[in-house]
Structures are given as C-alpha cells and as structure tokens.
Design a protein around this motif. Structure first.
Motif, short mmCIF file in Angstrom:
data_model
loop_
_atom_site.label_atom_id
_atom_site.label_comp_id
_atom_site.label_asym_id
_atom_site.label_seq_id
_atom_site.Cartn_x
_atom_site.Cartn_y
_atom_site.Cartn_z
N GLU A 297 -3.69 -13.74 -1.01
CA GLU A 297 -2.63 -12.98 -1.69
C GLU A 297 -3.22 -11.81 -2.47
O GLU A 297 -2.64 -10.72 -2.50
CB GLU A 297 -1.84 -13.90 -2.63
N ARG A 298 -4.36 -12.02 -3.11
CA ARG A 298 -4.98 -10.93 -3.85
C ARG A 298 -5.39 -9.79 -2.92
O ARG A 298 -5.25 -8.61 -3.26
CB ARG A 298 -6.19 -11.46 -4.63
N VAL A 299 -5.91 -10.15 -1.73
CA VAL A 299 -6.24 -9.11 -0.74
C VAL A 299 -4.98 -8.35 -0.32
O VAL A 299 -4.97 -7.12 -0.23
CB VAL A 299 -6.93 -9.74 0.48
N ARG B 194 -3.99 -4.33 -0.95
CA ARG B 194 -3.61 -3.35 0.06
C ARG B 194 -2.32 -2.63 -0.33
O ARG B 194 -2.19 -1.42 -0.13
CB ARG B 194 -3.42 -4.05 1.41
N ARG B 195 -1.38 -3.37 -0.90
CA ARG B 195 -0.11 -2.76 -1.29
C ARG B 195 -0.28 -1.83 -2.50
O ARG B 195 0.44 -0.84 -2.61
CB ARG B 195 0.91 -3.86 -1.58
N TYR B 196 -1.21 -2.17 -3.36
CA TYR B 196 -1.47 -1.28 -4.49
C TYR B 196 -2.10 0.03 -4.00
O TYR B 196 -1.79 1.11 -4.52
CB TYR B 196 -2.39 -1.96 -5.50
N GLU B 197 -2.95 -0.06 -2.99
CA GLU B 197 -3.52 1.16 -2.40
C GLU B 197 -2.43 2.02 -1.78
O GLU B 197 -2.49 3.26 -1.85
CB GLU B 197 -4.57 0.78 -1.35
N GLU B 198 -1.43 1.40 -1.18
CA GLU B 198 -0.31 2.17 -0.62
C GLU B 198 0.47 2.86 -1.73
O GLU B 198 0.89 4.01 -1.58
CB GLU B 198 0.62 1.24 0.18
N ALA C 170 -1.42 5.82 -2.74
CA ALA C 170 -1.30 6.85 -1.71
C ALA C 170 0.06 7.55 -1.79
O ALA C 170 0.15 8.77 -1.59
CB ALA C 170 -1.51 6.25 -0.33
N ASP C 171 1.12 6.78 -2.11
CA ASP C 171 2.44 7.39 -2.30
C ASP C 171 2.41 8.40 -3.45
O ASP C 171 2.96 9.51 -3.36
CB ASP C 171 3.49 6.31 -2.57
N HIS C 172 1.79 7.99 -4.53
CA HIS C 172 1.70 8.88 -5.70
C HIS C 172 0.89 10.12 -5.37
O HIS C 172 1.24 11.25 -5.75
CB HIS C 172 1.07 8.12 -6.86
N HIS C 173 -0.20 9.94 -4.65
CA HIS C 173 -1.05 11.09 -4.28
C HIS C 173 -0.27 12.03 -3.35
O HIS C 173 -0.43 13.26 -3.43
CB HIS C 173 -2.31 10.59 -3.59
N ALA C 174 0.58 11.47 -2.47
CA ALA C 174 1.34 12.30 -1.54
C ALA C 174 2.33 13.20 -2.27
O ALA C 174 2.57 14.34 -1.87
CB ALA C 174 2.07 11.43 -0.52
N THR C 175 2.94 12.68 -3.36
CA THR C 175 3.92 13.48 -4.10
C THR C 175 3.26 14.63 -4.86
O THR C 175 3.92 15.61 -5.20
CB THR C 175 4.68 12.59 -5.09
N GLU C 176 1.96 14.51 -5.13
CA GLU C 176 1.26 15.54 -5.90
C GLU C 176 0.50 16.50 -5.03
O GLU C 176 -0.19 17.39 -5.54
CB GLU C 176 0.31 14.87 -6.88
N SER C 177 0.58 16.34 -3.73
CA SER C 177 -0.20 17.22 -2.83
C SER C 177 0.71 18.10 -2.00
O SER C 177 0.43 18.40 -0.85
CB SER C 177 -1.08 16.37 -1.90
#
Length: 838
Positions: free
Chosen positions: A606-608, A612-616, A619-626
């Motif tokens: 579950e931690r793994v 993975r979902r936290y990395e997504e 990535a969502d946050h990074h996409a809104t700022e780029s």
C-alpha cells in the motif's frame, strides 16, 4: 466306534511324517503355524478354526489355539420358537486342537497338540470342500491369477514401449568415432546440454559422471565447467581415522581416474569442448548394473518428465496411460528406484497460502472495505474448497481505469520469479507516462480456470468495461482464458516481458558478448515493419551463430503476437518501453523478497501504491505551472499548452528531429498530397499522406497509431505545407493535461447505458461509481471534503433538487476552488452549462 477307530489308525500311521504337528515344533509367525496345521488337517480330513487368542498390550500375540471345525456346540442365538428355519447343529464338541506360545526369541512353539477327533473325518478327495481349505485354495488361485495378470500387464507394456531396452556397451576405442562421443570443439547450447551429452556417452561406455569444477563470472554466468568420471580422485573420511569407529570407516571406491570433459563459454554464448580425456584406470560396470549408477538414475527420471503439461486437467487419458506405461516399463527394467517414483504426478496447484495467510487476507480486505466504500474484492476456491486466488481494487483504481484503461498490462513476472508472494498486477500508464495500478491479485494456481475467473472478476469490478488491448507474458493458459472472457480485447505479448525471458534463456549469449543486448533490443524495439524486422533478425542470428537456437526459432515463428514491428497499427500507449515498468518492479521486489507476514507485506504494498499516486499528484501540480513556454515555434507552444510535460518532451524531441529531415513531393491522389520523407543518417523512406480538406495525416511509420504522438515525418510535411499548428484531433485525450476532466455528459452515460439500466441494482452500482470519482477528488483537500458535506446537507432539504442539480452545483464550486488553488480537478464551465441545459 468302528468308524472312529479307522480314523485313529490313519492318524496313528502319520506320527512319523514331517507334516504332522509335534510338541516343541517352532514357527516364525503364528500365521505360519496356522498354515502348517491347516495343511495337516487337509491330509487327515477336517477343517480348522482360529479359536482363542491372547495378546499383549502392544498387540503382540502371546498364545493362540487352533481347533477342529466341530469343536464345541453351535445353537441359534435366539429362542428356537422364534426361528423359522433353525440352523442345523454340526458340531460334536471335538477336542482336537493345537496351541502355540511365543518364546523368548520371538518364535512360536507348539505347547499342546491333541490329535484325537470324536467324529467321522472327511475322505481326502472331498477335503477341498471344507471351509478352511476352500479359503486356502481361493487364496492360492487369487495369487496365481494376480501374478499371471501382473506378468501379462508388464509384458503388454513392454511390447507397447517397443520391447525391453537392450544395453549394449562399447569400448572406448570403438566409441571414438561415434556421433555420440565427445570431441574437441563440439558446441552445446548450454552447460546442462553438455552434461547430458557426456552422461549419455558414459552410459554407453559403462561409467558414471560427476559435476566437478566450475568457474563463474560475478553475474553468475558459468565461464567453464569440468565433468569427471565418478572414480576421479580419492575418497577418504572427513575425520581422522582414529576418530572414526572401526565399523563406520568408509570404503574408498575411487581410483584417481583422470577421464574428464571440460567446456568453456565461447563468444557466441555457446559452450565449446576445450578438453576431453577418455582413458580410464578401472573396470567399467556391467550392463546388468548400469542403471544403478547415480547420474543414470537421475537421467532416467528426467526422461520421464520431458513432457511438461500446461494443465494436467486437459491431458488426454491415453497420453496419461502412455506416460504411466513408460514409468512401469522403466521400473521393470530397473531404471528407476522406488524413491524416484514419488511426486511423479503433475500438481496443478503451484503454491499454497502459508498458515494464517487466509485469515490475514480476509482481515485486510474487510478493513479496506470499511475505509473505502468503493473497495472491491473477490476470492476464488477450487473444487476442494481451497483458496486459489484473491483479487482486489480500491475506488481510486476504478477511477484511473476509466481514464486510462484502454491499454492494460497483466504482469505475472513476480509470481514466475518465485518471490515470497505470488503477486499478479493489472496496470496501465497515465497521462504523465507513470504506472497506475488497476487491480491486484495473489494467485496460488496457474490453471486456465483460475485465469478465466480472474479476468471475469476484473471485468465485473470495472463495471463491465474491457480494455482495448491487453499485454501479458507468454502463457497458453492466459491466452485461452482471455479468448473465452474478453471477446472485444486484442491480446499481445508484452515486449518487455519478452526481453526479460530472453535474458534467462540466452543468459550465456548476453554475458558472452557486449553487443548482443544492443542488437537484440534493436530487433525488438526499433524496427518499423515486418520486412525490416526479418532482415535485422537474420543478421543477428548470423552474427552470433544462433541459427540453430530452438528458443529463438520458436520466438520468430510467433512474432505476430509480440513483435512491435508487426503490431504498430495497434495503439499500445507506448507500453513497450521499459522505463516505467522497471521503476515499479524495482520498488516491489524489495518487499516481495522479505520473509515477513502477509499483513506486513500488504502494508508495504500500500505504501508503494500511495507513493505512486503522490507522484502523480506532484506531476499534476507541475503540469499546471508549466503552461508558459518561451519558444519560437507556434506548434511547440500549442503542444506545451495541451500535453503534460512528460508527453511534451517526447513531442519536442520529434519536432527537433524533423528539422533535419528531407522531404520530397511524391505527387497527389485526388485531394491527398503525398510526401517522401527521410531522416538524417537513414536511407529509409517514409510516405506521408496529407489531406488539407479534412486534416487527415497518415505516415507509414505508424508512430501515431502505436504511441498516440505524431512522428517527425508528419511534422516535416506540415512544415513544408506552411501548416503551423497540429489539428486538435491528433492530441489524444489520454495524453493531455485535462485527461481527467469530468464531464457530466460522460457520467450520465454510465447511468443510462443499455447494459446497466436493466435493473435497479446495476443503476445503483453505476451511480456509486460516479460519486466515487467526485469523492476521490474532493478528498484530496480538507476544504474540498467539507464543501461536499455542506453542499449535500443544503440540497438534501430541497426535495425538488435532482441528482444532476447537486452534481452541477458541487462541480461548479469545486471548479472555481481548484482553479484558485492550482488543483487538478479541471472542471470546465461550458461542460456544466451544457449538461444543465439538457
């Protein structure tokens, strides 16, 4: 009494015969004593009954008495007035008997013998009709019949197998020129093949083989190996002889024989015989005892297991009988020892849950369902009510599958590689090129029936939606199950799994050459059509002398099911690349190898997954700022605003490569322009077709059809025709920043689909799926969660408010909220107005 006197004379005349019982005669067992007395009774003319017996607490017989069949008196057990047909009393109270007692040495001695009878004895010609003699006769007949039957069966099996194997030994000199004799520079596919060849040679000559010295690389690949005669060296006791008792001293059977064969790894990955010494300094074994040598016993057992059944339940009875006959014949010849016959039957269950695992799994699943109402799990039992499979997925997995479930990879590599837990995963790739897990299973069975159940369960867990393409490992049971369950899904063998299999089957080639991995990977990943693939494959086989490799031959014959070049017209979301899969594998392997209990493993898993979902989320946050990209090209700015950063990097690379491409006008067909495009450093010509009326773009490389991103050849053709922006249809929704935008129209389609509106239960399930999408998004922040709760309370009091009014107001406010906080919800106002207008 005259009749009795006649009998007495017959018995008296027999006193000196050796078949007559006498006091102090001894027998090994009490049954042997009974047989002796019964044979005596048959000669004399009476039958024997086993009467009294005295045992110890351990069950050992202390004493026993055998009596004449007319001993005592026999009456009816019930009153004679109640018996319709009274039994005839044939007993006369005869006192003839024989008593035996156990002695100190464990034998049985006759302690009492009374030969006199008080009744007429039966004539010798009629003695066989007496009960004890009938039993003896029937027993002998049964034994004789069984022996005859067994002999007939053995002879039949031998004839079916082609007769008894005749062992013929050759001298070392005569065998030198035979094809089965080792020779310098002979090559073998692997070290095990070399051992089997030398062992077969040893069997024909008459000696045994031992695996002696071995030399490996740091990676574990064998560089060289030596096989020696079993009498090589000298065999002494490991301890000093003074420390070993005299009766335990080991006899030395070794003679220091120098006969041996050495193999070394060649550059082509095969093993070459570098040394062969054939001379022995001892006598060879005889043909009668050859099968008892250790290596030949092992070889015989291995020959019986050459047929590896995919599923024992599907083997025809005749085939099973043939294997059984082979086993029987081999055993009759002495090729197999009794211990070799154990575990011959193929076990269908490849693994079993550890003690306590089932209870721990149920505890975990039930707890997860309490925490997550959208959590789904199922358990499969076999015909013996044993657990064969667990499957589960949470609410977030169902949401991800709705967006990115067009291509699914079913990965059983963790199970095949014998990790602690038999894990199987359903996963795909999201719009950030990251792995998303759709479902998880623990499989303790590899049968077609188990896979069929698993695929049916996965489909049910995803509201009946099948993927367009599924990628799996090579497995006939998986293929058959998919054909039966997912009729609308195209099945492909995952190239990444194929590469991993190659590293196992061709381990010596990979380690023996520095360039083979690159050339093999080029065939798998870089070829664009079947013709190019076949050409590169033949070059690889010739370069590394692998034309006779059986595994590669089978692989090439089955290329239509796995080759990227043969399947480029099928969208696979670029799942053939290894980067995403290897990152997930590296994270899971650490936990799969740990010898901890199941609950600890599930916690680590579950931690793994949450990682993975936290990395997504990042990535969502990074996409809104780029969004803002400083670039001179309008097409790059367009792509940067639409694609996620990970996908844009791929597009930008294709755009940059297009600048160095050369383009030639090839003509025009009706309204379609044709261009021939070549890339820098390549002579291969790609044909691009462009229709400016409807914006259709097609390239012969089929990159867009396979990956979903336009290729450099199309971009070059657009540039020369002064088209500065890519048509929006070629920006696939799954690669866009708004890939997870929620459309009320799409969600309404779930509830009104023909398949789901048949019953109230199905509609309820569909609505739960819709609200789970909203809940998963709102739960990302505390403010979003509180807002959903307030909106529901406010709208619940208004009876005129419909479900869609609630959804509209909720999504409207969430949209404005997430825009202010750079969230990833991405609800557009025009979609809400469109749905509310309906």
């Amino acid at each position: 009494m005259a009749e009795l006197a006649g009998s007495d004379i017959f018995v008296g005349n027999a006193d000196d015969a050796n078949w007559v019982p006498k006091v102090d005669m001894e027998f090994k067992t009490d049954d042997e004593a009974y047989q002796f007395y019964n044979n005596y009774a048959k000669v004399v003319g009476f039958s024997v009954r086993k009467a009294w017996i005295n045992r110890r607490a351990s069950g050992v017989v202390i004493s026993r008495t055998y009596v004449c069949h007319k001993e005592g008196y026999q009456g009816n057990r019930r009153d004679e007035s109640e018996v319709k047909k009274p039994r005839q009393n044939e007993r006369t109270g005869c006192l003839a008997h024989l008593t035996i007692k156990i002695t100190e040495n464990g034998t049985y001695r006759i302690s009492e013998f009374h030969p006199m009878h008080n009744h007429e004895l039966v004539a010798p010609g009629k003695a066989h009709s007496l009960k004890s003699h009938r039993v003896a006769k029937r027993s002998r007949a049964a034994v004789a019949g069984m022996m005859a039957s067994q002999k007939a069966k053995i002879e039949y099996l031998v004839r079916q197998a082609g007769g008894y194997r005749q062992v013929r030994f050759f001298s070392v000199e005569d065998a030198a020129n035979k094809s089965w004799a080792p020779k310098i520079d002979m090559e073998f596919e692997n070290d095990e093949k070399a051992y089997q060849f030398y062992n077969e040679y040893a069997r024909r000559i008459g000696f045994d083989v031992r695996k002696a010295w071995i030399n490996r690389k740091a990676s574990g690949v064998i560089i060289s190996r030596t096989y020696v005669c079993y009498k090589e060296g000298f065999h002494g006791n490991k301890k000093n002889e003074s420390q070993v008792q005299q009766h335990r001293l080991r006899s030395s059977e070794r003679t220091g024989c120098h006969a041996r064969m050495t193999i070394k790894l060649a550059k082509n990955g095969r093993y070459r015989v570098s040394e062969f010494y054939w001379d022995h300094n001892h006598e060879f074994v005889t043909a009668r005892t050859a099968h008892t040598l250790k290596s030949h016993r092992t070889a015989n057992r291995a020959r019986l297991h050459e047929v590896d059944y995919e599923d024992d339940s599907r083997v025809e009875p005749r085939a099973k009988d043939e294997n059984l006959s082979e086993l029987t014949v081999a055993n009759q010849q002495g090729d197999l020892l009794p211990s070799h016959c154990k575990n011959y039957l193929h076990a269908k269950r490849t693994d079993t849950p550890k003690p306590g695992d089932v209870g721990a799994m149920l505890q975990y699943l039930q707890g997860r369902q309490v925490d997550d109402p959208a959590f789904y799990y199922a358990i499969h039992l076999d015909s013996e009510d044993q657990v064969t499979c667990f499957f589960w997925r949470d609410g977030r997995s169902a949401v991800d599958y709705r967006y990115f479930g067009d291509v699914v990879c079913f990965d059983t590599s963790y199970k095949i590689n014998n990790y602690v837990r038999p894990l199987a995963l359903f996963y795909g790739v999201n719009h950030h090129k990251q792995i998303v897990v759709f479902g998880t299973a623990l499989m303790y069975d590899d049968t077609e029936e188990c896979f069929k159940w698993l695929f049916e369960t996965f489909k049910s867990a995803m509201n009946g939606k099948e993927p367009n393409v599924v990628l799996t490992d090579q497995n006939m049971a998986i293929t058959n199950a998919l054909d039966l369950v997912w009729h609308g899904t195209r099945h492909r063998v995952c190239v990444w799994h194929m590469y991993q299999n190659a590293t196992k089957y061709l381990a010596q080639v990979f380690q023996g050459s520095r360039t083979f991995a690159s050339d093999f990977g080029k065939c798998l990943y870089d070829c664009e059509d079947d013709e190019e693939f076949a050409s590169e494959w033949i070059k690889m086989l010739e370069k590394y002398d692998l034309k006779e490799n059986i595994w590669l031959k089978k692989l090439f014959d089955d290329r239509d099911n796995w080759s990227v070049a043969c399947g480029r017209g099928m969208f696979c979301a670029d799942m053939s690349t290894t980067q995403c899969t290897e990152s997930l594998s590296s994270m899971l392997k650490e936990h799969l190898r740990q010898e901890n209990d199941l609950l600890q493993f599930l916690g680590n898993y579950e931690r793994v997954l949450y990682g993975r979902r936290y990395e997504e989320l990042l990535a969502d946050h990074h996409a809104t700022e780029s969004n803002s990209l400083v670039a001179s090209s309008r097409m790059l700015r367009q792509a940067a605003n639409i694609y996620t950063p990970a996908v844009f990097d791929i597009f930008q690379k294709e755009f940059e490569l297009s600048l160095d491409c050369m383009v030639y006008n090839a003509g025009m067909v009706e309204t379609t322009y044709e261009y021939k495009v070549t890339s820098e450093g390549s002579l291969k010509v790609h044909l691009v077709r462009l229709n400016p009326l409807d914006g259709t773009l097609v390239c012969s490389c089929k990159k867009f059809e396979f990956v979903g991103i336009q290729c450099r050849h199309v971009l070059k053709a657009l540039d020369v025709t002064n088209i500065k922006e890519l048509p929006l249809r070629y920006f696939l929704k799954r690669w866009r920043k708004d890939a997870k935008v929620i459309s009320l129209r799409d969600m309404h389609g779930l509830a009104t689909d023909n398949e789901l509106k048949s019953t109230r239960v199905r509609r309820f399930s569909s609505l739960c799926h819709i609200f789970s999408i909203i809940a998963s998004k709102a739960a990302e922040t505390v403010e979003g969660c509180k807002f959903i709760e307030r909106s529901f309370e406010l709208n619940q009091g208004n009876q005129r408010t419909t479900v869609w009014n609630i959804l509209e107001s909720v999504l409207l406010v969430l949209s404005s909220y997430t825009k202010e906080t750079n969230g990833g919800f991405g609800i557009s106002f025009h979609l809400i107005r469109f749905c509310s207008a309906e």
